[in-house]
Design an enzyme around this catalytic site. Sequence first.
Site, PDB file in Angstrom:
ATOM      1  N   ASN A   1       0.800  -1.225  -0.006  1.00 60.76           N
ATOM      2  CA  ASN A   1      -0.261  -0.043  -0.027  1.00 60.76           C
ATOM      3  C   ASN A   1       0.832   1.082  -0.182  1.00 60.76           C
ATOM      4  OD1 ASN A   1      -2.045  -1.868   0.020  1.00 60.76           O
ATOM      5  ND2 ASN A   1      -2.576  -1.288   2.447  1.00 60.76           N
ATOM      6  N   VAL A   2       0.453   2.189  -0.570  1.00 61.26           N
ATOM      7  CA  VAL A   2       0.915   3.394  -0.729  1.00 61.26           C
ATOM      8  C   VAL A   2       0.499   4.604   0.201  1.00 61.26           C
ATOM      9  CG1 VAL A   2       1.965   3.052  -3.192  1.00 61.26           C
ATOM     10  CG2 VAL A   2      -0.396   4.263  -2.602  1.00 61.26           C
TER      11      VAL A   2
ATOM     12  N   HIS B   1       5.796  -0.592  -2.766  1.00 62.21           N
ATOM     13  CA  HIS B   1       5.414   0.055  -4.208  1.00 62.21           C
ATOM     14  C   HIS B   1       5.477   1.790  -3.972  1.00 62.21           C
ATOM     15  CE1 HIS B   1       2.933  -3.765  -5.193  1.00 62.21           C
ATOM     16  NE2 HIS B   1       4.386  -3.910  -5.510  1.00 62.21           N
TER      17      HIS B   1
ATOM     18  N   SER C   1      -4.880  -9.524  -3.183  1.00 62.18           N
ATOM     19  CA  SER C   1      -5.218 -10.759  -4.093  1.00 62.18           C
ATOM     20  C   SER C   1      -4.007 -11.592  -4.665  1.00 62.18           C
ATOM     21  CB  SER C   1      -5.799 -10.049  -5.397  1.00 62.18           C
ATOM     22  OG  SER C   1      -4.738  -9.328  -6.142  1.00 62.18           O
TER      23      SER C   1
END
Length: 241
Positions: free
Chosen positions: A89-90, A106, A175
């Site tokens: 997550n960013v 990321h 996912s």
Amino acid sequence: MRKVMILSGAGLSAESGIRTFRDHDGLWEEYDVMKVCSAEGWEADRDLVTEFYNARRKDLADKEPNAAHRMLARLEAEYPGQILHLTQNVDDLLERAGCRELIHLHGTLTDLRCEECGAVFPVGYRSQSLEERCPECHSERVRHNVVMFGEPAPAYRHIYEAVAQSGLFVAIGTSGQVIDVVPLAREFERSILVNPKRERHITSFGDHEEYIDEAFTHFIQKKAGEASEELYGMIQGYLEG
Ligand code: APR
């Protein structure tokens, strides 16, 4: 000293009101990922990509950490150095919940990056302006600090380090479409998957489909926030074991 490797994804922030990517109402249902989250898209239309991240940053401003973020911060505080948390997550919700020992695989939405000297500096929730300059080298070649498809993700080296050092693997809200969690889970005797949905494992072969949860020793089929106390107990049980 026992360590736990945690890999989190967009589902961790879903209960805070932040959209995931591949759910039915996900970001990639509305935006063309190749246009707004790929190296080619960036080269083709920098303004479009910059606007996309400005909009996501603005959306993040009024969101709050949820029970899962808070539980993970509590774990880190109670077991310093033993929680190797790598997030895809960013958003900054884990930091706002109190996490400090976090690896963003990321990148980070609340920072900008200079393409000349590589400096990363905070932008908070505001839009990147056209007059933005690097505080280090004063270059105007400043961009969002999110890793896009087709770009190097140097932080991935921490994945292998964490696998080598940990005895328990926990995957929350992902996912597995970008970082395949099945081979990671298979490296561990103990592994926990937290996801309200059973996700199919689309291997690179494409023909052999199974559910990713089948590779884990424990599957908590709940939302991250709802599962947080149960998950806390299982992780604490391992660390105190
Ligand atoms: N709690 C836990 N999991 C949830 C919740 C919830 N409340 N809501 C949804 N999920 C699950 C979905 O079932 C899905 O399996 O979170 C997962 C989100 O999957 P993706 O949208 O694919 O997000 P993620 O796995 O983080 O994507 C990985 O893809 O586009 C890139 O860079 C982007 O980091 C992202 C990467």
